[in-house]
Motif scaffolding. Structure first.
Motif, PDB file in Angstrom:
ATOM      1  N   GLY A  56     -73.887 -28.948  -1.135  1.00 58.10           N
ATOM      2  CA  GLY A  56     -74.755 -30.046  -1.553  1.00 58.10           C
ATOM      3  C   GLY A  56     -76.007 -29.525  -2.250  1.00 58.10           C
ATOM      4  N   VAL A  57     -76.608 -28.485  -1.696  1.00 59.27           N
ATOM      5  CA  VAL A  57     -77.844 -27.946  -2.280  1.00 59.27           C
ATOM      6  C   VAL A  57     -77.537 -27.295  -3.637  1.00 59.27           C
ATOM      7  CG1 VAL A  57     -79.669 -26.213  -2.002  1.00 59.27           C
ATOM      8  CG2 VAL A  57     -78.960 -27.621  -0.052  1.00 59.27           C
ATOM      9  N   ILE A  58     -76.476 -26.490  -3.684  1.00 53.15           N
ATOM     10  CA  ILE A  58     -76.147 -25.789  -4.942  1.00 53.15           C
ATOM     11  C   ILE A  58     -75.832 -26.798  -6.037  1.00 53.15           C
ATOM     12  CG2 ILE A  58     -74.461 -24.264  -6.055  1.00 53.15           C
ATOM     13  CD1 ILE A  58     -74.296 -22.738  -3.376  1.00 53.15           C
ATOM     14  N   SER A  59     -75.126 -27.873  -5.694  1.00 52.50           N
ATOM     15  CA  SER A  59     -74.805 -28.828  -6.761  1.00 52.50           C
ATOM     16  C   SER A  59     -75.976 -29.736  -7.121  1.00 52.50           C
ATOM     17  CB  SER A  59     -73.558 -29.675  -6.459  1.00 52.50           C
ATOM     18  OG  SER A  59     -73.238 -29.699  -5.132  1.00 52.50           O
ATOM     19  N   PHE A  60     -76.951 -29.870  -6.211  1.00 49.11           N
ATOM     20  CA  PHE A  60     -78.102 -30.737  -6.510  1.00 49.11           C
ATOM     21  C   PHE A  60     -78.987 -30.114  -7.596  1.00 49.11           C
ATOM     22  CE2 PHE A  60     -82.526 -32.000  -5.771  1.00 49.11           C
ATOM     23  CZ  PHE A  60     -82.411 -33.371  -5.892  1.00 49.11           C
ATOM     24  N   TYR A  61     -79.178 -28.816  -7.540  1.00 47.50           N
ATOM     25  CA  TYR A  61     -80.082 -28.155  -8.490  1.00 47.50           C
ATOM     26  C   TYR A  61     -79.286 -27.643  -9.688  1.00 47.50           C
ATOM     27  CZ  TYR A  61     -83.569 -28.218  -4.772  1.00 47.50           C
ATOM     28  OH  TYR A  61     -84.443 -28.622  -3.807  1.00 47.50           O
ATOM     29  N   THR A  62     -79.553 -28.230 -10.863  1.00 45.61           N
ATOM     30  CA  THR A  62     -78.773 -27.824 -12.032  1.00 45.61           C
ATOM     31  C   THR A  62     -79.090 -26.387 -12.449  1.00 45.61           C
ATOM     32  OG1 THR A  62     -80.433 -28.862 -13.436  1.00 45.61           O
ATOM     33  CG2 THR A  62     -78.459 -30.141 -12.988  1.00 45.61           C
ATOM     34  N   ASP A  63     -80.180 -25.810 -11.918  1.00 42.45           N
ATOM     35  CA  ASP A  63     -80.514 -24.425 -12.267  1.00 42.45           C
ATOM     36  C   ASP A  63     -79.509 -23.436 -11.700  1.00 42.45           C
ATOM     37  OD1 ASP A  63     -82.669 -25.035 -13.742  1.00 42.45           O
ATOM     38  OD2 ASP A  63     -84.170 -24.380 -12.290  1.00 42.45           O
ATOM     39  N   PHE A  64     -78.825 -23.813 -10.626  1.00 44.35           N
ATOM     40  CA  PHE A  64     -77.887 -22.869 -10.014  1.00 44.35           C
ATOM     41  C   PHE A  64     -76.511 -23.005 -10.641  1.00 44.35           C
ATOM     42  CE2 PHE A  64     -80.869 -23.494  -6.300  1.00 44.35           C
ATOM     43  CZ  PHE A  64     -81.539 -22.308  -6.526  1.00 44.35           C
ATOM     44  N   ARG A  65     -75.973 -21.886 -11.075  1.00 50.82           N
ATOM     45  CA  ARG A  65     -74.638 -21.874 -11.675  1.00 50.82           C
ATOM     46  C   ARG A  65     -73.614 -21.500 -10.619  1.00 50.82           C
ATOM     47  NH1 ARG A  65     -75.948 -21.370 -17.014  1.00 50.82           N
ATOM     48  NH2 ARG A  65     -77.766 -20.090 -17.479  1.00 50.82           N
ATOM     49  N   THR A  66     -72.422 -22.072 -10.761  1.00 52.84           N
ATOM     50  CA  THR A  66     -71.351 -21.703  -9.839  1.00 52.84           C
ATOM     51  C   THR A  66     -70.362 -20.762 -10.534  1.00 52.84           C
ATOM     52  OG1 THR A  66     -70.202 -23.711 -10.457  1.00 52.84           O
ATOM     53  CG2 THR A  66     -71.523 -23.794  -8.445  1.00 52.84           C
ATOM     54  N   ALA A  67     -70.574 -20.513 -11.816  1.00 52.07           N
ATOM     55  CA  ALA A  67     -69.714 -19.585 -12.556  1.00 52.07           C
ATOM     56  C   ALA A  67     -70.602 -18.835 -13.542  1.00 52.07           C
ATOM     57  CB  ALA A  67     -68.636 -20.366 -13.305  1.00 52.07           C
ATOM     58  N   PRO A  68     -70.159 -17.678 -14.007  1.00 52.03           N
ATOM     59  CA  PRO A  68     -70.986 -16.929 -14.962  1.00 52.03           C
ATOM     60  C   PRO A  68     -71.285 -17.755 -16.214  1.00 52.03           C
ATOM     61  CG  PRO A  68     -69.135 -15.603 -14.193  1.00 52.03           C
ATOM     62  CD  PRO A  68     -68.908 -16.996 -13.678  1.00 52.03           C
ATOM     63  N   ALA A  69     -72.452 -17.551 -16.794  1.00 50.94           N
ATOM     64  CA  ALA A  69     -72.837 -18.288 -17.998  1.00 50.94           C
ATOM     65  C   ALA A  69     -72.080 -17.761 -19.212  1.00 50.94           C
ATOM     66  CB  ALA A  69     -74.339 -18.128 -18.220  1.00 50.94           C
ATOM     67  N   GLY A  70     -72.019 -18.602 -20.253  1.00 52.27           N
ATOM     68  CA  GLY A  70     -71.429 -18.177 -21.513  1.00 52.27           C
ATOM     69  C   GLY A  70     -72.351 -17.215 -22.245  1.00 52.27           C
ATOM     70  N   ARG A  71     -71.862 -16.679 -23.362  1.00 55.19           N
ATOM     71  CA  ARG A  71     -72.657 -15.705 -24.114  1.00 55.19           C
ATOM     72  C   ARG A  71     -73.860 -16.365 -24.789  1.00 55.19           C
ATOM     73  NH1 ARG A  71     -67.448 -14.555 -24.752  1.00 55.19           N
ATOM     74  NH2 ARG A  71     -67.205 -15.556 -26.770  1.00 55.19           N
ATOM     75  N   ARG A  72     -73.735 -17.661 -25.113  1.00 58.40           N
ATOM     76  CA  ARG A  72     -74.861 -18.393 -25.685  1.00 58.40           C
ATOM     77  C   ARG A  72     -75.198 -19.572 -24.784  1.00 58.40           C
ATOM     78  NH1 ARG A  72     -74.522 -19.141 -32.049  1.00 58.40           N
ATOM     79  NH2 ARG A  72     -76.776 -19.014 -31.714  1.00 58.40           N
ATOM     80  N   SER A  73     -76.432 -20.043 -24.915  1.00 60.62           N
ATOM     81  CA  SER A  73     -76.904 -21.102 -24.029  1.00 60.62           C
ATOM     82  C   SER A  73     -77.475 -22.266 -24.834  1.00 60.62           C
ATOM     83  CB  SER A  73     -78.004 -20.517 -23.135  1.00 60.62           C
ATOM     84  OG  SER A  73     -78.839 -21.545 -22.653  1.00 60.62           O
ATOM     85  N   LEU A  74     -76.979 -23.464 -24.547  1.00 57.19           N
ATOM     86  CA  LEU A  74     -77.513 -24.672 -25.166  1.00 57.19           C
ATOM     87  C   LEU A  74     -77.981 -25.609 -24.062  1.00 57.19           C
ATOM     88  CD1 LEU A  74     -77.985 -26.598 -27.563  1.00 57.19           C
ATOM     89  CD2 LEU A  74     -75.626 -27.400 -27.253  1.00 57.19           C
ATOM     90  N   ARG A  75     -79.265 -25.938 -24.089  1.00 60.95           N
ATOM     91  CA  ARG A  75     -79.797 -26.892 -23.118  1.00 60.95           C
ATOM     92  C   ARG A  75     -80.228 -28.129 -23.902  1.00 60.95           C
ATOM     93  NH1 ARG A  75     -83.463 -24.253 -18.726  1.00 60.95           N
ATOM     94  NH2 ARG A  75     -82.001 -25.273 -17.338  1.00 60.95           N
ATOM     95  N   LEU A  76     -79.588 -29.236 -23.567  1.00 58.05           N
ATOM     96  CA  LEU A  76     -79.880 -30.487 -24.263  1.00 58.05           C
ATOM     97  C   LEU A  76     -80.749 -31.358 -23.371  1.00 58.05           C
ATOM     98  CD1 LEU A  76     -76.525 -31.676 -25.877  1.00 58.05           C
ATOM     99  CD2 LEU A  76     -78.660 -31.170 -27.058  1.00 58.05           C
ATOM    100  N   CYS A  77     -81.803 -31.916 -23.946  1.00 52.05           N
ATOM    101  CA  CYS A  77     -82.722 -32.723 -23.140  1.00 52.05           C
ATOM    102  C   CYS A  77     -82.108 -34.080 -22.822  1.00 52.05           C
ATOM    103  CB  CYS A  77     -84.049 -32.912 -23.863  1.00 52.05           C
ATOM    104  SG  CYS A  77     -85.182 -33.877 -22.833  1.00 52.05           S
ATOM    105  N   ARG A  78     -82.160 -34.429 -21.537  1.00 50.82           N
ATOM    106  CA  ARG A  78     -81.604 -35.695 -21.088  1.00 50.82           C
ATOM    107  C   ARG A  78     -82.698 -36.593 -20.515  1.00 50.82           C
ATOM    108  NH1 ARG A  78     -76.280 -36.972 -19.634  1.00 50.82           N
ATOM    109  NH2 ARG A  78     -77.030 -38.419 -21.171  1.00 50.82           N
ATOM    110  N   ALA A  79     -83.938 -36.258 -20.764  1.00 53.83           N
ATOM    111  CA  ALA A  79     -85.026 -37.076 -20.228  1.00 53.83           C
ATOM    112  C   ALA A  79     -85.323 -38.253 -21.166  1.00 53.83           C
ATOM    113  CB  ALA A  79     -86.260 -36.221 -19.984  1.00 53.83           C
ATOM    114  N   GLU A  80     -86.242 -39.096 -20.707  1.00 50.39           N
ATOM    115  CA  GLU A  80     -86.390 -40.445 -21.264  1.00 50.39           C
ATOM    116  C   GLU A  80     -86.638 -40.512 -22.774  1.00 50.39           C
ATOM    117  OE1 GLU A  80     -89.301 -44.034 -20.099  1.00 50.39           O
ATOM    118  OE2 GLU A  80     -88.527 -42.820 -18.449  1.00 50.39           O
TER     119      GLU A  80
END
Ligand code: FES
Length: 153
Positions: A56-80
């Motif tokens: 529950g804790v690991i899935s609540f925080y989007t900062d924690f990954r459950t698998a290795p990250a890809g070679r590139r990173s795209l973070r898309l803003c989902r705020a208001e």
């Protein structure tokens, strides 16, 4: 195995302290780039919680990954502010274009897509961060062009 052993050392270094769980998870992610499955029993033991509570804790925080990250990173803003400028449609279009059902890493390990909640670029909404570089007034086409550019080493 070696992962579990190292996880036990990391968890043990924080065990007994109040609020030890998040520092343990941050240290594990710093070391492994994600929270390895083999580390979970060690973490749960160290802070005396169940596997379900830990999940529950690991899935609540989007900062924690459950698998290795890809070679590139795209973070898309989902705020208001970004949602008000078409961010939700952009999010769906980007994921569909990459063949992803939800955020995560493409099967070829090329790119990890993750949500972020405000990048401080609201005036240029919708906003994104590609490999740590801010992008404003993002469209699927502009993103494709940016992704086609050279990847950082
Ligand atoms: Fe998207 Fe602020 S809401 S950058």
């Amino acid at each position: 195995d070696a992962t579990a052993r190292r996880a036990r050392e990391i968890a043990g270094a924080h065990a007994g302290r109040d609020g030890a769980l998040l520092p343990i998870l941050h240290d594990l992610q710093a070391e492994f780039g994600h929270i390895p499955e083999a580390a979970r029993p060690e973490i749960a033991d160290a802070v005396n919680i169940s596997a379900a509570e830990l999940h529950g804790v690991i899935s609540f925080y989007t900062d924690f990954r459950t698998a290795p990250a890809g070679r590139r990173s795209l973070r898309l803003c989902r705020a208001e502010a970004c949602q008000a400028m078409g961010g939700a449609a952009l999010w769906r279009e980007v994921l569909a274009g990459l063949g992803l059902d939800e955020f995560g890493t493409t099967p070829d390990g090329r790119l990890t897509v993750e949500p972020v909640y405000c990048l401080g670029l609201c005036a240029c909404a919708p906003a994104a961060m590609l490999d740590g570089e801010p992008l404003g007034r993002v469209t699927a086409d502009r993103l494709s062009a940016a992704l086609a550019g050279a990847a950082p080493c």
